[in-house]
Design a protein around this motif. Structure first.
Motif, short mmCIF file in Angstrom:
data_model
loop_
_atom_site.label_atom_id
_atom_site.label_comp_id
_atom_site.label_asym_id
_atom_site.label_seq_id
_atom_site.Cartn_x
_atom_site.Cartn_y
_atom_site.Cartn_z
N SER A 22 42.84 27.80 21.81
CA SER A 22 44.70 28.72 21.61
C SER A 22 44.73 29.03 20.31
CB SER A 22 45.31 27.64 21.27
OG SER A 22 45.28 26.26 20.65
N ILE A 23 43.34 28.42 19.35
CA ILE A 23 43.35 28.69 17.89
C ILE A 23 42.23 30.12 17.50
CG2 ILE A 23 42.44 28.81 15.82
CD1 ILE A 23 43.84 25.75 15.87
N ARG A 24 42.31 30.67 17.25
CA ARG A 24 42.01 32.29 17.21
C ARG A 24 41.11 32.50 15.55
NH1 ARG A 24 39.59 31.67 21.96
NH2 ARG A 24 40.72 32.75 23.38
N ILE A 64 42.51 34.84 13.99
CA ILE A 64 42.86 35.92 13.70
C ILE A 64 43.87 34.56 12.87
CG2 ILE A 64 44.08 35.96 15.14
CD1 ILE A 64 44.42 38.14 12.70
N HIS A 65 43.92 32.95 13.32
CA HIS A 65 44.99 32.37 12.98
C HIS A 65 44.52 31.53 12.19
CE1 HIS A 65 46.62 32.56 17.78
NE2 HIS A 65 47.34 32.48 17.20
N MET A 66 42.70 31.15 11.65
CA MET A 66 42.55 30.70 10.69
C MET A 66 42.62 31.50 9.82
SD MET A 66 40.56 28.61 9.96
CE MET A 66 39.98 27.29 11.04
N HIS A 87 45.36 33.63 8.94
CA HIS A 87 46.66 33.44 8.50
C HIS A 87 46.25 32.23 7.44
CE1 HIS A 87 47.91 36.13 11.44
NE2 HIS A 87 48.10 36.81 10.26
N TRP A 88 46.31 31.02 7.99
CA TRP A 88 46.08 29.98 6.91
C TRP A 88 45.22 29.91 5.97
CZ3 TRP A 88 47.93 25.00 5.80
CH2 TRP A 88 47.15 24.00 5.60
N THR A 105 43.86 32.83 3.90
CA THR A 105 44.80 33.55 2.92
C THR A 105 45.51 32.66 1.78
OG1 THR A 105 44.34 35.50 4.76
CG2 THR A 105 45.88 35.98 3.01
N LEU A 118 37.99 25.80 14.74
CA LEU A 118 36.90 26.71 15.60
C LEU A 118 36.00 26.30 16.31
CD1 LEU A 118 37.18 29.95 13.29
CD2 LEU A 118 39.31 28.79 15.38
N CYS A 156 32.85 30.92 11.77
CA CYS A 156 33.01 30.33 12.18
C CYS A 156 33.11 28.85 11.43
CB CYS A 156 33.42 30.00 13.82
SG CYS A 156 34.08 30.86 15.15
N ASN A 166 35.86 27.34 9.18
CA ASN A 166 35.77 25.76 9.94
C ASN A 166 35.23 24.67 8.27
OD1 ASN A 166 36.62 26.25 12.04
ND2 ASN A 166 34.72 24.86 12.91
#
Length: 130
Positions: A7-9, A11-13, A15-16, A18, A71, A95, A99
């Protein structure tokens, strides 16, 4: 772990990171968390990153095992028929860095939050005893 890896890609990381990395930097630079405490929190973030390297999940559709959280930081191929590992472990450098930034910024922000909360509680207790 499979649900997390599926589920976590990136792009999600992204956003976090940023928001979290600049905010954690501001927290340290502004002095909300003393530099010595910030260094300890960053070491805790590095330790958390290394500790998540033992968390793994299987991706049968990709015929590989993935390690790391949130990730996958490393992966290794698996023979779908026998289940044996094939090839060597491949470290996913981007990744791994994501992380590392995730855990380090998270520990600094959590430390700043806890420090602020402790100050507020101490201020309330000092006011109630006066």
């Amino acid at each position: 772990m499979e649900l997390l890896h599926d589920s976590i890609r990136g792009i999600h990381m992204l956003h976090w990171l940023t928001a979290a990395v600049p905010l954690a930097t501001l927290v340290v630079v502004s002095g909300m968390v003393p530099s010595r405490r910030a260094a300890h929190l960053l070491l805790l973030g590095v330790a958390a990153t290394m500790a998540t390297a033992v968390l793994g999940s299987a991706a049968p559709e990709l015929a590989q095992l993935r390690y790391g959280a949130p990730l996958p930081m490393a992966q290794v191929g698996v023979d779908p028929l026998t289940g044996e590992l094939r090839g060597s472990i491949t470290v996913l450098r981007a990744c791994f860095v994501a992380n590392l930034l995730f855990w380090c910024s998270g520990t600094v922000l959590a430390g700043a939050f806890i420090r602020g909360l402790a100050r507020r509680i101490a201020w309330i207790r000092a006011g109630s005893t006066a």
